[in-house]
Design an enzyme around this catalytic site. Structure first.
Site, PDB file in Angstrom:
ATOM      1  N   ALA A  72       0.838  -1.203   0.000  1.00 52.37           N
ATOM      2  CA  ALA A  72       0.000   0.000   0.000  1.00 52.37           C
ATOM      3  C   ALA A  72       0.868   1.246   0.000  1.00 52.37           C
ATOM      4  O   ALA A  72       1.958   1.268   0.579  1.00 52.37           O
ATOM      5  CB  ALA A  72      -0.917   0.017   1.219  1.00 52.37           C
ATOM      6  N   ILE A  73       0.336   2.269  -0.649  1.00 49.49           N
ATOM      7  CA  ILE A  73       0.981   3.578  -0.683  1.00 49.49           C
ATOM      8  C   ILE A  73      -0.011   4.600  -0.134  1.00 49.49           C
ATOM      9  O   ILE A  73      -1.208   4.565  -0.447  1.00 49.49           O
ATOM     10  CB  ILE A  73       1.390   3.936  -2.138  1.00 49.49           C
ATOM     11  CG1 ILE A  73       2.345   2.881  -2.720  1.00 49.49           C
ATOM     12  CG2 ILE A  73       2.013   5.334  -2.195  1.00 49.49           C
ATOM     13  CD1 ILE A  73       3.661   2.698  -1.988  1.00 49.49           C
ATOM     14  N   GLU A 105      -2.767 -12.338  -4.209  1.00 49.25           N
ATOM     15  CA  GLU A 105      -4.193 -12.207  -4.486  1.00 49.25           C
ATOM     16  C   GLU A 105      -4.527 -10.723  -4.522  1.00 49.25           C
ATOM     17  O   GLU A 105      -3.967  -9.949  -3.755  1.00 49.25           O
ATOM     18  CB  GLU A 105      -5.046 -12.837  -3.377  1.00 49.25           C
ATOM     19  CG  GLU A 105      -5.013 -14.339  -3.340  1.00 49.25           C
ATOM     20  CD  GLU A 105      -4.048 -14.848  -2.293  1.00 49.25           C
ATOM     21  OE1 GLU A 105      -3.671 -14.066  -1.397  1.00 49.25           O
ATOM     22  OE2 GLU A 105      -3.657 -16.022  -2.387  1.00 49.25           O
ATOM     23  N   ASN A 110      -9.800  -4.059  -8.225  1.00 53.24           N
ATOM     24  CA  ASN A 110      -8.664  -3.174  -7.921  1.00 53.24           C
ATOM     25  C   ASN A 110      -7.783  -2.964  -9.167  1.00 53.24           C
ATOM     26  O   ASN A 110      -6.683  -3.522  -9.290  1.00 53.24           O
ATOM     27  CB  ASN A 110      -7.851  -3.758  -6.761  1.00 53.24           C
ATOM     28  CG  ASN A 110      -6.852  -2.767  -6.193  1.00 53.24           C
ATOM     29  OD1 ASN A 110      -6.552  -1.741  -6.826  1.00 53.24           O
ATOM     30  ND2 ASN A 110      -6.332  -3.058  -5.023  1.00 53.24           N
ATOM     31  N   TYR A 117       0.782  -4.795 -11.071  1.00 55.56           N
ATOM     32  CA  TYR A 117       1.361  -6.136 -11.054  1.00 55.56           C
ATOM     33  C   TYR A 117       1.585  -6.648 -12.487  1.00 55.56           C
ATOM     34  O   TYR A 117       2.602  -7.299 -12.757  1.00 55.56           O
ATOM     35  CB  TYR A 117       0.468  -7.095 -10.264  1.00 55.56           C
ATOM     36  CG  TYR A 117       0.241  -6.682  -8.824  1.00 55.56           C
ATOM     37  CD1 TYR A 117       1.278  -6.161  -8.053  1.00 55.56           C
ATOM     38  CD2 TYR A 117      -1.008  -6.806  -8.220  1.00 55.56           C
ATOM     39  CE1 TYR A 117       1.070  -5.773  -6.734  1.00 55.56           C
ATOM     40  CE2 TYR A 117      -1.220  -6.429  -6.898  1.00 55.56           C
ATOM     41  CZ  TYR A 117      -0.184  -5.908  -6.163  1.00 55.56           C
ATOM     42  OH  TYR A 117      -0.386  -5.524  -4.862  1.00 55.56           O
TER      43      TYR A 117
END
Ligand SMILES: CC(C)(COP(=O)(O)OP(=O)(O)OC[C@H]1O[C@@H](n2cnc3c(N)ncnc32)[C@H](O)[C@@H]1OP(=O)(O)O)[C@@H](O)C(=O)NCCC(=O)NCCS
Length: 148
Positions: A72-73, A105, A110, A117
């Protein structure tokens, strides 16, 4: 922008928990992050930009496979290439530790994460129906079969 990475430490937890509450509809608990401090199979990093925690991410070592557990950012720091740099750092460390492949996962909705990815070489290989208990959302299972 000066970006550096540090192993997750106790003093990072307040910032990490704040970011996690902002970005995740089913946030990890403090206990879950604390587990990363002591789990011998965990590599968990924080990304520090100009002295401030901008994000975090990690993986578990599963023999030759790096299982990405959380990435996360901080919202104000998103879309500046930090997530990509963080993932590349995790992949580099996984390779140095002898891992050859990686999986994760991601929520099917998202798009930001899926794009990130895919750009790094992960492909969607399967779908886990209603994987996320908070909203019954499906998970996409992504694999990068060759970290090299
Ligand atoms: C997913 C996340 C980690 C990406 O971090 P980031 O630092 O914003 O990503 P980057 O700036 O490095 O972006 C790299 C690439 O990812 C894709 N991407 C990132 N954010 C995107 C968005 N909002 N929409 C579409 N694509 C996006 C783009 O392809 C981008 O490359 P580009 O900027 O050259 O177009 C971040 O959005 C985040 O923290 N989201 C909330 C938590 C989360 O969903 N974590 C993943 C759980 S599996």
């Amino acid at each position: 922008m000066v970006l550096r990475f540090e192993k997750l430490a106790e003093n990072h937890l307040p910032d990490v928990l704040r970011i996690e509450a902002e970005v995740n509809t089913a946030p990890w608990s403090e206990r879950a992050f604390r587990n990363e401090l002591t789990n011998p199979e965990s590599c968990f990093l924080v990304a520090i930009v100009d002295g401030q925690i901008a994000g975090y991410g990690g993986y578990w070592r599963c023999i030759d496979e790096a299982h990405v557990t959380n990435v996360a950012i901080d919202p104000p720091k998103q879309r500046q290439g930090i997530g990509r740099r963080l993932m590349l750092e995790l992949i580099e460390r996984a390779k140095e530790e002898g891992m050859t492949c990686s999986t994760l996962e991601v929520r099917a909705s998202n798009e930001a994460a899926i794009k990130l990815y895919e750009k790094l070489g992960y492909d969607v290989v399967s779908r886990r129906k209603r994987y996320y208990p908070d909203n019954q959302e499906d998970a996409l299972v992504m694999w990068c079969h060759d970290l090299a």
